[in-house]
Design an enzyme around this catalytic site. Structure first.
Site, PDB file in Angstrom:
ATOM      1  N   ASP A 113      -3.481   2.566  -5.375  1.00  0.00           N
ATOM      2  CA  ASP A 113      -2.319   2.564  -4.480  1.00  0.00           C
ATOM      3  C   ASP A 113      -2.128   1.258  -3.714  1.00  0.00           C
ATOM      4  O   ASP A 113      -1.407   1.220  -2.726  1.00  0.00           O
ATOM      5  CB  ASP A 113      -2.383   3.753  -3.514  1.00  0.00           C
ATOM      6  CG  ASP A 113      -3.503   3.623  -2.505  1.00  0.00           C
ATOM      7  OD1 ASP A 113      -4.475   2.902  -2.791  1.00  0.00           O
ATOM      8  OD2 ASP A 113      -3.418   4.231  -1.435  1.00  0.00           O
ATOM      9  N   GLU A 114      -2.760   0.186  -4.170  1.00  0.00           N
ATOM     10  CA  GLU A 114      -2.567  -1.112  -3.517  1.00  0.00           C
ATOM     11  C   GLU A 114      -2.413  -2.209  -4.567  1.00  0.00           C
ATOM     12  O   GLU A 114      -3.195  -2.272  -5.501  1.00  0.00           O
ATOM     13  CB  GLU A 114      -3.780  -1.465  -2.648  1.00  0.00           C
ATOM     14  CG  GLU A 114      -3.935  -0.621  -1.409  1.00  0.00           C
ATOM     15  CD  GLU A 114      -5.232  -0.975  -0.694  1.00  0.00           C
ATOM     16  OE1 GLU A 114      -5.175  -1.542   0.396  1.00  0.00           O
ATOM     17  OE2 GLU A 114      -6.301  -0.695  -1.275  1.00  0.00           O
ATOM     18  N   ASP A 149       0.846  -1.193   0.000  1.00  0.00           N
ATOM     19  CA  ASP A 149       0.000   0.000   0.000  1.00  0.00           C
ATOM     20  C   ASP A 149       0.881   1.242   0.000  1.00  0.00           C
ATOM     21  O   ASP A 149       1.830   1.332   0.778  1.00  0.00           O
ATOM     22  CB  ASP A 149      -0.877  -0.023   1.257  1.00  0.00           C
ATOM     23  CG  ASP A 149      -1.558   1.320   1.506  1.00  0.00           C
ATOM     24  OD1 ASP A 149      -2.682   1.501   1.028  1.00  0.00           O
ATOM     25  OD2 ASP A 149      -0.946   2.184   2.180  1.00  0.00           O
TER      26      ASP A 149
HETATM   27 MG   LIG Z   1      -2.811   4.027   0.626  1.00  0.00          MG
END
Ligand SMILES: [Mg+2]
Length: 419
Positions: free
Chosen positions: A106-107, A11
């Site tokens: 974002d992961e 993340d």
């Molecule tokens: Mg994040």
């Protein structure tokens, strides 16, 4: 356990805000948030750790955040840049394993089972990832490690995000002591409504669900939520027990069949080759850049165009096969140029599209002994890197500065489409 795997969920911390701070070193020690500063009713999409420590939270109104934190720097989102950085991070991960599954911007999940003997333990790989991603994007990564996706995800959300090392491993040996004591809303996919149901069933911690007999849990769920709830019950019970057989599925990279780009045009502006050429060059550059990003070269180049003089209209779609697969701008551009000149009737343009198909992995073709192709590829990729870092307008061909060049206008449009 059969088929034990090692899965990471990586993340990016304060993803958008971190990218903006990396682009603006002068803001290093300032509270920074991403949102539209011109719209006080707009919401904060991301806040850096400094802003968060001053009380700014994501999804609150820009005006509220600014009232709490007077010197908050609010930056307008640049979604296209964030997507590029996300893709760049995927590429970093793909140097570690070919099993990379983007989960959100974002992961991303990585199955590193096959990489461990080469690169070290899962924790060493996690640290390698933190270093590489930080160096190339400025984003700090938090990494959850688990024997499957669900435990990797819950390791990130509940532990890696909260410890300074940014790394935590959940295994079948430690879920009882680490995960089960947590309140039930800390479990993946349990929102407020569901945790209220669980509370009324007397289930307050993740362990309360995990320790129940599955059939007993199903029975209790049916009493509260009706007959349809069996599948849900099974899902939550498996999650609480850290059971998840789902594989890490590589993203679009393996599914792309064509790479194309095109534009509807104001025909009064695209009358002569002099008008059309700069746009054509831009479309070629964008298609090639995307192809390089996905790691594909194309063997077939197609051009589609529509034209009109106000009285009659005409259109064509033609393709040609290159001598060898390419994503080099001068090679693709030459084919586009040739096709267009051969089939254009000379009327003002209303549409222009170009497509690269018959794609193949670029790793096979990068080396070419007959000409210094690798040097050209490196040069074009260097330009890509700059664009990833500083936005698509960082380097535009001089032709784009002519009146018909649309690169700047388009970059502004992408920026403006976020809301
Ligand atoms: Mg994040």
């Amino acid at each position: 356990m059969p088929h034990e795997r090692t899965i990471l969920l990586v993340d990016g911390q304060s993803f958008y805000a971190s990218i903006e701070k990396a682009a603006r070193p002068d803001l290093k020690d300032k509270p920074v948030a991403v949102g539209d500063p011109a719209r006080k009713n707009g919401i904060i999409l991301a806040a850096c750790p400094i802003a968060k420590s001053r009380g700014v939270t994501t999804a609150e109104r820009v005006a509220e955040a600014m009232a709490k934190c007077r010197d908050l720097v609010v930056i307008r989102p640049r979604m296209q840049t964030y997507i590029s950085v996300s893709l760049l991070i995927t590429e970093i991960f793909e140097s570690i394993t070919d099993l990379v599954e983007p989960y959100s911007i974002d992961e991303q999940f990585l199955d590193v089972t096959g990489s461990i003997s080469l690169l070290g333990s899962a924790e060493e790989i996690a640290r390698l990832i933190q270093t590489r991603v930080k160096l190339s994007t400025g984003v700090w990564s938090r990494v959850g490690i688990g024997p499957n996706k669900i435990l990797a995800k819950m390791a990130t959300d509940n532990f890696s995000k909260k410890n300074p090392a940014g790394i935590f491993e959940l295994t079948h040996n430690n879920i009882e002591t680490e995960l089960w004591p947590l309140p039930v809303h800390k479990m993946f996919m349990v929102a407020r409504r569901m945790s209220a149901h669980f509370a009324r069933m007397g289930l307050h911690t993740i362990g309360d669900i995990a320790r129940l007999d599955l059939n007993e849990f199903k029975r209790q769920m049916r009493l509260r939520m009706g007959r349809q709830s069996d599948i849900q019950a099974e899902y939550y019970w498996q999650t609480a027990n850290g059971i998840d057989p789902s594989p890490v599925v590589p993203g679009m990279r393996s599914q792309i069949k064509v790479i194309n780009n095109g534009r509807a045009l104001k025909w009064s502006m695209y009358r002569t080759m002099e008008d059309i050429e700069p746009l054509m060059v831009e479309l070629v550059i964008e298609v090639c850049r995307r192809a390089r990003r996905y790691g594909y070269m194309g063997r077939v180049v197609a051009v589609g165009a529509a034209e009109t003089d106000g009285y009659q209209s005409s259109s064509f779609g033609r393709q040609m096969t290159l001598q060898r697969p390419s994503y080099l701008e001068h090679e693709v551009g030459a084919a586009v140029h040739e096709l267009f000149l051969k089939h254009w009737k000379g009327m003002p343009l209303t549409q222009l599209h170009i497509t690269l198909t018959d794609l193949s992995d670029d790793r096979v073709y990068q080396l070419d002994l007959f000409e210094d192709r690798e040097r050209l590829i490196r040069r074009e990729k260097a330009v890509d890197t700059l664009k990833d870092k500083f936005g698509p307008t960082a380097i535009v061909r001089a032709s784009s500065l002519l009146k018909t060049g649309q690169a700047f206008e388009r970059a502004a449009q992408i920026g403006g489409h976020w809301a």
